[in-house]
Design an enzyme around this catalytic site. Structure first.
Site, mmCIF file in Angstrom:
data_model
loop_
_atom_site.group_PDB
_atom_site.id
_atom_site.type_symbol
_atom_site.label_atom_id
_atom_site.label_comp_id
_atom_site.label_asym_id
_atom_site.label_seq_id
_atom_site.Cartn_x
_atom_site.Cartn_y
_atom_site.Cartn_z
ATOM 1 N N GLU A 195 10.539 -10.463 -19.513
ATOM 2 C CA GLU A 195 9.996 -9.451 -20.434
ATOM 3 C C GLU A 195 10.971 -9.278 -21.590
ATOM 4 O O GLU A 195 12.164 -9.141 -21.339
ATOM 5 C CB GLU A 195 9.815 -8.119 -19.717
ATOM 6 C CG GLU A 195 8.648 -8.172 -18.770
ATOM 7 C CD GLU A 195 8.300 -6.846 -18.134
ATOM 8 O OE1 GLU A 195 8.825 -5.813 -18.584
ATOM 9 O OE2 GLU A 195 7.517 -6.842 -17.198
ATOM 10 N N ARG B 267 6.048 -5.900 -10.901
ATOM 11 C CA ARG B 267 7.156 -6.575 -11.569
ATOM 12 C C ARG B 267 6.776 -8.037 -11.797
ATOM 13 O O ARG B 267 6.237 -8.691 -10.892
ATOM 14 C CB ARG B 267 8.436 -6.506 -10.734
ATOM 15 C CG ARG B 267 9.099 -5.131 -10.693
ATOM 16 C CD ARG B 267 9.670 -4.716 -12.060
ATOM 17 N NE ARG B 267 10.341 -3.435 -12.034
ATOM 18 C CZ ARG B 267 9.784 -2.270 -12.399
ATOM 19 N NH1 ARG B 267 8.535 -2.226 -12.820
ATOM 20 N NH2 ARG B 267 10.492 -1.164 -12.382
ATOM 21 N N ALA C 201 2.187 0.649 -18.199
ATOM 22 C CA ALA C 201 1.388 1.382 -17.196
ATOM 23 C C ALA C 201 1.745 2.866 -17.127
ATOM 24 O O ALA C 201 0.882 3.706 -16.917
ATOM 25 C CB ALA C 201 1.540 0.735 -15.827
ATOM 26 N N HIS D 53 3.984 -3.935 -20.565
ATOM 27 C CA HIS D 53 4.612 -3.037 -19.571
ATOM 28 C C HIS D 53 4.420 -1.567 -19.973
ATOM 29 O O HIS D 53 5.390 -0.848 -20.206
ATOM 30 C CB HIS D 53 6.101 -3.373 -19.403
ATOM 31 C CG HIS D 53 6.647 -2.926 -18.082
ATOM 32 N ND1 HIS D 53 7.669 -3.582 -17.432
ATOM 33 C CD2 HIS D 53 6.333 -1.868 -17.285
ATOM 34 C CE1 HIS D 53 7.947 -2.958 -16.293
ATOM 35 N NE2 HIS D 53 7.155 -1.907 -16.187
ATOM 36 N N THR E 129 0.809 -4.984 -11.913
ATOM 37 C CA THR E 129 1.397 -3.880 -12.691
ATOM 38 C C THR E 129 2.756 -3.506 -12.090
ATOM 39 O O THR E 129 3.293 -2.454 -12.396
ATOM 40 C CB THR E 129 0.498 -2.622 -12.648
ATOM 41 O OG1 THR E 129 0.210 -2.316 -11.279
ATOM 42 C CG2 THR E 129 -0.796 -2.825 -13.409
ATOM 43 N N MET F 59 0.847 -1.205 0.000
ATOM 44 C CA MET F 59 0.000 0.000 0.000
ATOM 45 C C MET F 59 0.880 1.252 0.000
ATOM 46 O O MET F 59 0.851 2.068 0.918
ATOM 47 C CB MET F 59 -0.938 -0.040 1.218
ATOM 48 C CG MET F 59 -1.965 1.072 1.275
ATOM 49 S SD MET F 59 -3.114 1.094 -0.094
ATOM 50 C CE MET F 59 -4.552 0.290 0.608
ATOM 51 N N GLY F 60 1.666 1.405 -1.063
ATOM 52 C CA GLY F 60 2.431 2.643 -1.256
ATOM 53 C C GLY F 60 1.585 3.592 -2.096
ATOM 54 O O GLY F 60 0.352 3.495 -2.117
ATOM 55 N N ARG F 61 2.260 4.489 -2.789
ATOM 56 C CA ARG F 61 1.536 5.506 -3.575
ATOM 57 C C ARG F 61 0.577 4.890 -4.592
ATOM 58 O O ARG F 61 -0.569 5.303 -4.715
ATOM 59 C CB ARG F 61 2.543 6.374 -4.340
ATOM 60 C CG ARG F 61 3.097 7.506 -3.543
ATOM 61 C CD ARG F 61 4.071 8.304 -4.399
ATOM 62 N NE ARG F 61 5.306 7.568 -4.516
ATOM 63 C CZ ARG F 61 6.459 7.973 -3.999
ATOM 64 N NH1 ARG F 61 6.549 9.116 -3.378
ATOM 65 N NH2 ARG F 61 7.551 7.253 -4.122
ATOM 66 N N ILE F 62 1.051 3.877 -5.343
ATOM 67 C CA ILE F 62 0.228 3.338 -6.437
ATOM 68 C C ILE F 62 -0.903 2.481 -5.881
ATOM 69 O O ILE F 62 -2.059 2.580 -6.319
ATOM 70 C CB ILE F 62 1.102 2.565 -7.450
ATOM 71 C CG1 ILE F 62 2.160 3.509 -8.052
ATOM 72 C CG2 ILE F 62 0.239 1.953 -8.551
ATOM 73 C CD1 ILE F 62 3.221 2.822 -8.888
HETATM 74 C C1 DGY Z 1 8.617 1.901 -13.435
HETATM 75 O O1 DGY Z 1 8.759 3.123 -13.558
HETATM 76 O O2 DGY Z 1 9.200 1.242 -12.573
HETATM 77 C C2 DGY Z 1 7.679 1.237 -14.386
HETATM 78 O O3 DGY Z 1 7.688 -0.129 -14.284
HETATM 79 C C3 DGY Z 1 7.901 1.694 -15.799
HETATM 80 O O4 DGY Z 1 7.437 2.981 -15.887
#
Ligand code: DGY
Length: 331
Positions: free
Chosen positions: A269, A240, A290, A288, A238, A156-159
């Site tokens: 990847e 790794r 996002a 990849h 989203t 539960m960080g920023r994203i």
């Molecule tokens: C990041 O910034 O770590 C993303 O995976 C690519 O933008």
């Protein structure tokens, strides 16, 4: 006239940052679509003061030992698992990243994958393209409801917070989260509940991964963890690819252990041509992307440039991964 510092940029990045870099440094930019091969990268950086790297460039101790002048590595990403940060710190090399500016774009992508996988949108699109749409089917294409369900956020960080906010605000979801740190803001704002991973996997309808990749989190979601999830659950990644054991995920999607998955990241990847995930209808895979919006990539490029330039000038980096480098810092 003083000589400009020498810099290597491992791929063309948006002009919003590249122009700043080109004004302040003697920069060589690798313009191929594919990353420079490791041996070429080593040779290019051997006499450089600065490096702009991407998540596709591996920077380890051996690499650093061949770059004795390197003062700063500015990674064009928020994640930096491609860089051995401890090895950089030990050698006095500053590392920068691009946090904050890609939060919304990445949360939007997680949100998009969640809906796409839960409502089988890509499968439906392929069905339409294949000319299979003959009539309205009462029992066809049944997906999962979103409103009022439970979202489980791992990290539960920023994203993670930004995704939870969307799911709470848009669909009135309950939010569970698992993290080594408490996120009091999420707890107060939308009643997010801090739980252990087993509880999160057991009770969530949607599980979304937003944690760093490190030796503790590699393979975090494996066959055993997938078996703890609901049969109707959707897994979103989203963050790794290696957070998930992809063979176990393919098996779980094939045999109905979970309902669907939405992935913006894979292991490896790009995903290998014969990967079993590619044969499954209930997984949506994006390459990849996002953070791939015009505005976000411009902002990433600008922070990346500012980190690089500050590092070359001996100033604090605006987004500094290893301020612990302290007095060891190369000048
Ligand atoms: C990041 O910034 O770590 C993303 O995976 C690519 O933008």
């Amino acid at each position: 006239m003083s000589v400009k510092p020498k810099v290597f940029v491992t791929r063309r990045i948006p002009d919003a940052g590249l122009k700043l870099i080109q004004e302040a440094t003697a920069a060589e930019v690798w313009t191929d679509q594919l990353p420079p091969p490791a041996a070429v990268l080593r040779q290019k950086v051997a006499d450089c003061d600065g490096l702009v790297s991407l998540l596709t460039d591996t920077i380890d101790a051996g690499f650093l030992d061949k770059a004795p002048r390197l003062k700063v590595i500015s990674n064009f990403a928020v994640g930096f698992n491609n860089i051995d940060v401890n090895a950089c710190t030990e050698r006095g090399v500053c590392v920068g990243n691009t946090p904050g500016v890609l939060t919304d774009a990445t949360a939007d992508m997680a949100f998009a994958l969640l809906i796409a996988a839960a409502r089988r949108i890509v499968e439906g699109h392929q069905y339409t393209l294949a000319g299979k749409w003959k009539t309205w089917e009462p029992l066809g294409h049944l997906g999962q409801d979103l409103a009022g369900r439970t979202l489980g956020v791992v990290g539960m960080g920023r994203i993670g917070y930004a995704l939870a906010k969307r799911c709470r605000g848009g669909w009135d979801m309950q939010v569970l989260y698992h993290d080594v740190y408490r996120n009091e803001k999420a707890e107060q704002e939308f009643g997010a509940k801090h739980v252990d991973l087993d509880t999160l996997l057991r009770d969530s309808d949607f599980v979304s991964l937003h944690t760093d990749l490190n030796e503790k989190t590699r393979g975090l979601i494996n066959a055993e963890q997938l078996r703890k999830m609901k049969k109707s659950a959707v897994l979103i990644n989203t963050a790794r690819g290696p957070l998930v054991d992809s063979k176990a995920l393919a098996a779980a999607l094939r045999d109905g252990t979970i309902f669907a998955a939405g992935l913006d990241v894979t292991d490896p990847e790009p995903i290998a041509a014969g990967d079993p995930l590619l044969k499954l209808p209930n997984v949506v895979i994006a390459p990849h992307i996002a953070s791939a919006t015009v505005e976000t990539r411009d902002q990433m490029a600008e922070i990346c440039a500012r980190n690089l330039i500050a590092g070359l000038r001996g100033e604090p980096l605006p987004a500094w991964v290893n301020p612990a480098v302290g007095n060891k810092r190369r000048r």
